[in-house]
Design a protein around this motif. Structure first.
Motif, short mmCIF file in Angstrom:
data_model
loop_
_atom_site.label_atom_id
_atom_site.label_comp_id
_atom_site.label_asym_id
_atom_site.label_seq_id
_atom_site.Cartn_x
_atom_site.Cartn_y
_atom_site.Cartn_z
N ASN A 253 20.41 86.61 38.65
CA ASN A 253 21.98 85.98 38.96
C ASN A 253 22.55 84.82 38.23
O ASN A 253 22.51 84.35 38.06
CB ASN A 253 21.18 84.64 40.24
CG ASN A 253 21.08 86.01 41.64
OD1 ASN A 253 21.22 86.70 41.76
ND2 ASN A 253 19.82 84.82 42.40
N ARG A 254 22.20 85.64 36.75
CA ARG A 254 22.70 84.72 35.74
C ARG A 254 23.74 86.32 35.06
O ARG A 254 23.61 86.74 34.49
CB ARG A 254 21.44 84.70 34.29
CG ARG A 254 22.11 83.90 33.99
CD ARG A 254 21.94 82.55 33.97
NE ARG A 254 22.36 81.27 32.82
CZ ARG A 254 22.56 80.28 32.74
NH1 ARG A 254 22.51 79.53 34.07
NH2 ARG A 254 22.78 79.18 32.46
N LEU B 190 26.19 82.72 42.76
CA LEU B 190 26.26 81.93 44.73
C LEU B 190 25.97 80.32 44.00
O LEU B 190 25.46 79.68 45.03
CB LEU B 190 25.50 83.18 44.92
CG LEU B 190 25.03 83.68 46.17
CD1 LEU B 190 24.27 84.34 46.81
CD2 LEU B 190 26.34 83.76 46.11
N ASP B 191 25.43 79.95 43.23
CA ASP B 191 25.79 77.83 42.77
C ASP B 191 26.85 77.73 42.20
O ASP B 191 27.20 78.23 41.08
CB ASP B 191 24.60 78.24 41.66
CG ASP B 191 24.41 76.34 41.93
OD1 ASP B 191 24.62 75.49 41.71
OD2 ASP B 191 23.57 76.47 40.84
#
Length: 236
Positions: free
Chosen positions: A6-7, A24-25
């Protein structure tokens, strides 16, 4: 775009952007995701959500609106934002167009062309800025129409988004002066006939009804009556 779980890392070399964020952030981005990426692109973008067997304009990032307003159209469905277009609804065009758009699949984008007229090489001719560009239509004369009058063509594309199933709708605009357009004989002949024969309702909707006689007079001198070939490409 480089992904490590997710990075994610996004590098835009022309603009000197090198950002790392968490997928997603959105708090890890300097703007919301849509604003972030569309600030780095050319043209207009709208997100059309598909629900209730219709398309709804739920979001957008626009800078080159041609006689329409995102602020006004936001939240409308496909039929509502097209309501001002004459003839098309009665002919069933929008029903067929919506059916086609609802069936666009991921990885199989579609595109279409739209056109209108613009005085001077202006990309933003939105209703909000009418006070800036509206009066320019009154500046056309026989002497300057070749330089000032522009054909505006919009390349519109439709992409199905994989996560939301919405459609992203980019619009890229191109302008050409009449005096440049008529250097291609096929284009000169065809544009003369289109402007001359276009129904009055459509010429009014596209905003050039008052200047149509000037356009037809200017373009007629480049129309020798010869037939034009199919397609958009020049004959020579």
């Amino acid at each position: 775009l480089h992904k490590d779980g997710n990075r994610w890392r996004w590098v835009n070399k022309p603009l000197g952007i090198d950002d790392t964020f968490t997928f997603l952030d959105e708090s890890t981005l300097p703007y919301g995701p849509m604003e972030y990426i569309t600030r780095q692109t050319q043209g207009d973008f709208a997100v059309l959500d598909q629900r209730d067997d219709n398309l709804w304009m739920d979001a957008g990032m626009v800078t080159t609106q041609a006689d329409w307003s995102l602020d006004f159209d936001i939240g409308m469905n496909f039929f509502e934002w097209h309501a001002p277009v004459p003839k098309a609804n009665e002919m069933g065009i929008f029903v067929r167009a919506l059916k086609f758009l609802l069936n666009i699949q991921q990885g199989q984008p579609a595109r279409r062309l739209n056109w209108t007229m613009t005085v001077n090489p202006l990309l933003d001719t939105s209703p909000e800025n009418y006070h800036k560009w509206g009066t320019m239509k009154q500046e056309l004369t026989k002497e300057n129409i070749g330089e000032k009058q522009h054909l505006r063509v919009e390349l519109q594309t439709f992409f199905r988004l994989p996560r939301s199933n919405a459609l992203v709708f980019p619009i890229r605009c191109y302008l050409i002066r009449f005096e440049d357009l008529v250097t291609v004989p096929k284009w000169a002949r065809r544009l003369h006939r289109v402007i001359r024969d276009l129904p009055e309702e459509l010429a009014t909707y596209k905003g050039f009804i008052d200047n149509r006689p000037l356009m037809v007079e200017y373009l007629s001198q480049f129309d020798d009556g010869s037939p034009t070939s199919d397609g958009i490409w020049a004959d020579d």
